[in-house]
Design an enzyme around this catalytic site. Structure first.
Site, PDB file in Angstrom:
ATOM      1  N   CYS A  36     -47.439  13.358 -19.498  1.00 42.23           N
ATOM      2  CA  CYS A  36     -47.413  11.890 -18.657  1.00 42.23           C
ATOM      3  C   CYS A  36     -47.826  10.981 -19.984  1.00 42.23           C
ATOM      4  O   CYS A  36     -47.213  10.006 -20.051  1.00 42.23           O
ATOM      5  CB  CYS A  36     -48.277  11.961 -17.620  1.00 42.23           C
ATOM      6  SG  CYS A  36     -48.349  10.486 -16.876  1.00 42.23           S
ATOM      7  N   CYS A  96     -52.237  14.438 -10.393  1.00 33.21           N
ATOM      8  CA  CYS A  96     -52.261  13.535  -9.491  1.00 33.21           C
ATOM      9  C   CYS A  96     -50.968  13.748  -8.534  1.00 33.21           C
ATOM     10  O   CYS A  96     -51.165  13.406  -7.345  1.00 33.21           O
ATOM     11  CB  CYS A  96     -51.673  12.199 -10.329  1.00 33.21           C
ATOM     12  SG  CYS A  96     -50.205  12.200 -11.116  1.00 33.21           S
TER      13      CYS A  96
END
Length: 348
Positions: free
Chosen positions: A95, A188
């Site tokens: 990410c 997340c």
């Protein structure tokens, strides 16, 4: 802007410096919130609202970019598939080091921006290499090793010279709603922190049951999915041998998980591939290596460093080097480059 204190302060500092600032939040997934996580999970609806309030206070435009498809391919698919290959994924590298500085940077330039500024704790040298943050406890250069020099030339890390306490003090000075907001911790897109469930749901139909064996090959237990295990794991093995045992290896083909004593995790050599170099080290050069986030810096000798491969020798061994994780090389505070771990072994 993630909705946290770091990116809020970055936006505020840049506005104070006279820059023309645009706030951007990445919508990455549709994972539901989980009551056990609360504010510790990023990228939720409340984070978007916090971003909007910060942007309004600063008087800057704010946009939400839908990057769900790119995030699924770069991060979520990679996460599940790495476990299914018997490895240990690192979604934060995918990410931070890949998605943000490729897809997001391109989107930012499409908005007319000259630079992408983020809340990462890292610095950039004049020669366009990553450098450790002043706050070593917050340093994030390990996550950022895939960022290319061309992208670094268009990147700002305003917090690289600050401590977390100083960042929060700046947020309070600016009256930011995020000043006391806790940091996100869990993955997340897995709000319950159950990666086994995620792999089963993301790749339905995957078969993974098999045996748990000791170093001699003796069966000591069974498991219902080899992707439940990672190198160095001790808890949740489901076996009782009268002494502590750790996961030594995971075989995706046979579904076999090998366990053994702690000292069997030590490896003298490591091979990694797909490197990203800021300065490629020479064979025989002694450098420092980190094989996990916030792991110790380990002294090692470079045996081979090419455009495709990296081989290292650790005089004092490296513990629990896991395929799918990264190894990042440092010379003093400066990142030389990094690569993805493929294998580790004891002898040449």
């Amino acid at each position: 802007m993630s909705g946290g204190v770091d990116s809020s302060v970055v936006a505020g500092l840049l506005v104070e410096q006279g820059h023309d600032v645009i706030g951007v939040h990445m919508k990455l997934h549709d994972a539901p919130s989980h009551p056990s996580v609360g504010a510790k999970r990023c990228c939720g609806v409340s984070d978007v609202l916090d971003c909007q309030q910060v942007a309004d206070r600063l008087g800057i435009p704010f946009y939400v970019m839908d990057l769900r498809e790119a995030f699924k391919k770069a991060v979520m698919d990679n996460f599940a598939d790495t476990y299914l290959r018997g490895g240990t994924p690192n979604p934060c590298i995918q990410c931070n080091g890949v998605l943000k500085f490729q897809v997001l940077l391109q989107r930012a330039k499409a908005l007319g921006a000259s630079h992408l500024a983020t809340g990462h704790y890292a610095r950039i040298t004049p020669s366009l290499a990553l450098q450790m943050a002043a706050d070593r406890n917050k340093d994030q250069t390990y996550f950022l090793f895939p960022v290319k020099q061309k992208a670094l030339a268009q990147t700002l890390f305003p917090l690289g010279g600050m401590t977390k306490a100083e960042v929060r003090a700046q947020a309070r000075r600016m009256g930011m709603i995020t000043a006391e907001k806790p940091e996100s911790q869990e993955v997340c897109f897995i709000p319950d922190d159950n990666h086994t469930r995620f792999v089963r749901e993301h790749r339905p139909g995957s078969e993974g049951a098999g045996n748990i064996v000791d170093q001699s090959g003796r069966v000591v237990g069974q498991h219902d999915g080899y992707w439940r295990f990672t190198i160095g794991q001790r808890r949740g093995l489901g076996v009782a041998l009268g002494h502590p045992v750790y996961v030594l290896s995971v075989n995706a083909d046979s579904h076999e998980v090998v366990v053994g004593p702690n000292d069997a995790l030590n490896r003298a050599y490591l091979r990694a591939n797909a490197p990203n170099w800021y300065r490629r080290p020479s064979a025989g050069e002694v450098v420092q290596a980190r094989i996990r986030h916030r792991g110790d810096l380990l002294t090692c000798e470079v045996m081979e460093a090419s455009e495709d491969d990296l081989v290292l020798r650790f005089p004092k061994s490296a513990r629990a080097a896991a395929r799918g994780q990264a190894v990042v090389l440092y010379s003093n505070e400066v990142v030389l480059g990094g690569a993805w771990i493929r294998e580790a072994w004891d002898a040449e």
